[in-house]
Design an enzyme around this catalytic site. Sequence first.
Site, short mmCIF file in Angstrom:
data_model
loop_
_atom_site.label_atom_id
_atom_site.label_comp_id
_atom_site.label_asym_id
_atom_site.label_seq_id
_atom_site.Cartn_x
_atom_site.Cartn_y
_atom_site.Cartn_z
N CYS A 29 0.83 -1.20 0.00
CA CYS A 29 0.00 0.00 0.00
C CYS A 29 0.86 1.24 0.00
O CYS A 29 2.06 1.19 0.24
CB CYS A 29 -0.84 0.04 1.25
SG CYS A 29 -1.79 -1.44 1.47
N LYS A 31 3.60 -1.63 -8.16
CA LYS A 31 4.97 -1.46 -8.61
C LYS A 31 6.01 -1.95 -7.61
O LYS A 31 6.94 -2.64 -7.94
CB LYS A 31 5.23 0.00 -8.95
CG LYS A 31 6.59 0.18 -9.60
CD LYS A 31 6.66 1.41 -10.42
CE LYS A 31 7.92 1.46 -11.25
NZ LYS A 31 7.91 0.54 -12.38
N1 GLU Z 1 -2.56 -5.81 5.41
C1 GLU Z 1 -3.18 -4.58 5.02
C2 GLU Z 1 -4.48 -4.82 4.27
O1 GLU Z 1 -4.74 -5.85 3.77
C3 GLU Z 1 -2.24 -3.72 4.23
C4 GLU Z 1 -1.81 -4.36 2.94
C5 GLU Z 1 -0.54 -3.85 2.26
O2 GLU Z 1 0.27 -3.10 2.79
O3 GLU Z 1 -0.35 -4.24 1.09
O4 GLU Z 1 -5.28 -3.97 4.16
#
Ligand code: GLU
Length: 593
Positions: free
Chosen positions: A2, A588
């Site tokens: 994210c 990315k």
């Molecule tokens: N584990 C969190 C979620 O699923 C964050 C995911 C991430 O950083 O890709 O919302």
Amino acid sequence: MCGIFGYKGLKNNAGHIVIEGLRRLDYRGYDSWGIGFVSKNSLIIKKEVGKIGDISNSQYLPNSHTAIAHTRWATTGAVTRINAHPHISTDKTFLLAQNGIVENYQELKAGLEKKAYSFISETDTEVIVRLIEDALKTQKNYIKAIRFIYSKLIGRNTIILLRKNGEIYAARNGSPLVIGINTKTKEIFLSSDTLSFSPYVNKMIVVENNQIVRICNKNKIKIFNMKNGKISQYKLEDMTIKVSQVNKAGYRHYMIKEINETPQAIKQIINQDKNKIIELSSALKSADHVYIIGSGTAGFASAQIAFYLRLFGNINVISLVGADARSYYDIFNHNDLIIAPSQSGETADVIEVLEFAKKKGVKIASIVNMPGSMMTRMSDYPFMSSAGPEICVMSTKIFTSQIAWGYLVAKTVQGRYKKGVKNLEKLTIAIRTYLINKNNHKIIKNIAKTLIRKSHIFLLGKYQNLSIINEGMVKIIEATYKHAHALPAGDLKHYAITLMEKGILVIIVISDDIVKNDLITAINEIRLRGAEIIAIAHKNQSIFDYYIPTKDTKETDAISNIIPLQLLAYYMAIKLGNNIDKPRNIAKSVTVK
Ligand code: GLU
């Protein structure tokens, strides 16, 4: 994977600012997004599934000086509005967004449920929120509570937290975190990368692993060591990315802009500090074992760099995919050297291997494009691609610059640095000439039209072009969502020949080298069974059904051969109407395992 963004400043349009920041971060994940801000002394959350929102709707965003934001690539919990970040504490006194995965979240959640905490979402993020709520009952302040809960989390996690009183906290463990500062306006930005705040700041701070940041209401930054709670000193670095580098500069997509920037990216390799390359080449010669490790496109760049080191440097090099290096852990020793090529320098799979190897005393070299990355910081021999931002989620110019770097290092090991530079200079001109030739684009566009009608696309290559066709496969899969299958030309007859029949199209990349005749044999075997050939080669032949001409750049031929494959993927994606700069489901910089 994210993206996290935060803003604290004097302007009262914090909501707009963080959404703008999120737009620049959405290559990191774009299944849902959300923002949280303080307005009239309470916390407000807006979140949505899908594309990042319309910033012109100001009713949606009341005045605020402080906000945090998040673009999600779901790992835990479906892609829903409820699961989108930020998540709020039960008493509505703070909001939190996370980049990472809490690997033991189920166990932690069960413990919290026993204590009567309830959950609205399915995410591991909300588990972090409840853990902090719980810790605040016994710990005196947020720094202590954050330190306390991090000792319970397994996995790599970076968080950003906004309190109702306007203070922002952030903690880094694994996934990246940088602070941007505008020293004139005193605005402060927090983000997963430096690109996203580049238009607004002149200074930056790279937050190290295991550090906690606190931005208080006087816009003062304090950084704490997560392990001992002590204040850490930080360094203000100059912001080097220019705003002009982060727009499309008249091109239709970032992908085509970035392919066109390849000659410039290779020039940056030629301009690398010669002494540093010589230093690395001696280390390579004296290492017991040399490994090159990358993931995705960088995994194929690793294989190509390994090829060059074997061919020119006479070094027995092993290339590994980041996620699959586990069986080497016991073999690593302190006289070994690992090279890690990476665009972001934050790839979780690779960092995990590097962390382990570093503990065993293995030396690390890296070639990274994004400034201030974790891999650069971990490296004994850090190199920067300096190719400028690569915004399209599919890597193009960075792949090419990484393998050009590998070629130059290998030539240096061979004792032919000057020759290496000369050949790269010639390559730069050849690629530029290729890209400005409209006829090349016309030929590739026409072939793209034929290829999009196929459900399966095969790519064959050998020797110097093997990793090139593998990377061509990656580009076609990412850009077209079609099944592509690259394989060594000689292996065809061992199994995939069963698939050769009328209607099948096979892309084959041919250089004028020692394996050329093997490829001609493969072509005959394929055509005998009714399949057709698209050849990427220096000269047309009657056995080719379609032909993409290339210029012979001799030793660097494989490097120039990636360009027509990248263009093919690009034009196929255009014809299919796909989202070129953001293909579905991928991000990315893969900062989660
Ligand atoms: N584990 C969190 C979620 O699923 C964050 C995911 C991430 O950083 O890709 O919302």
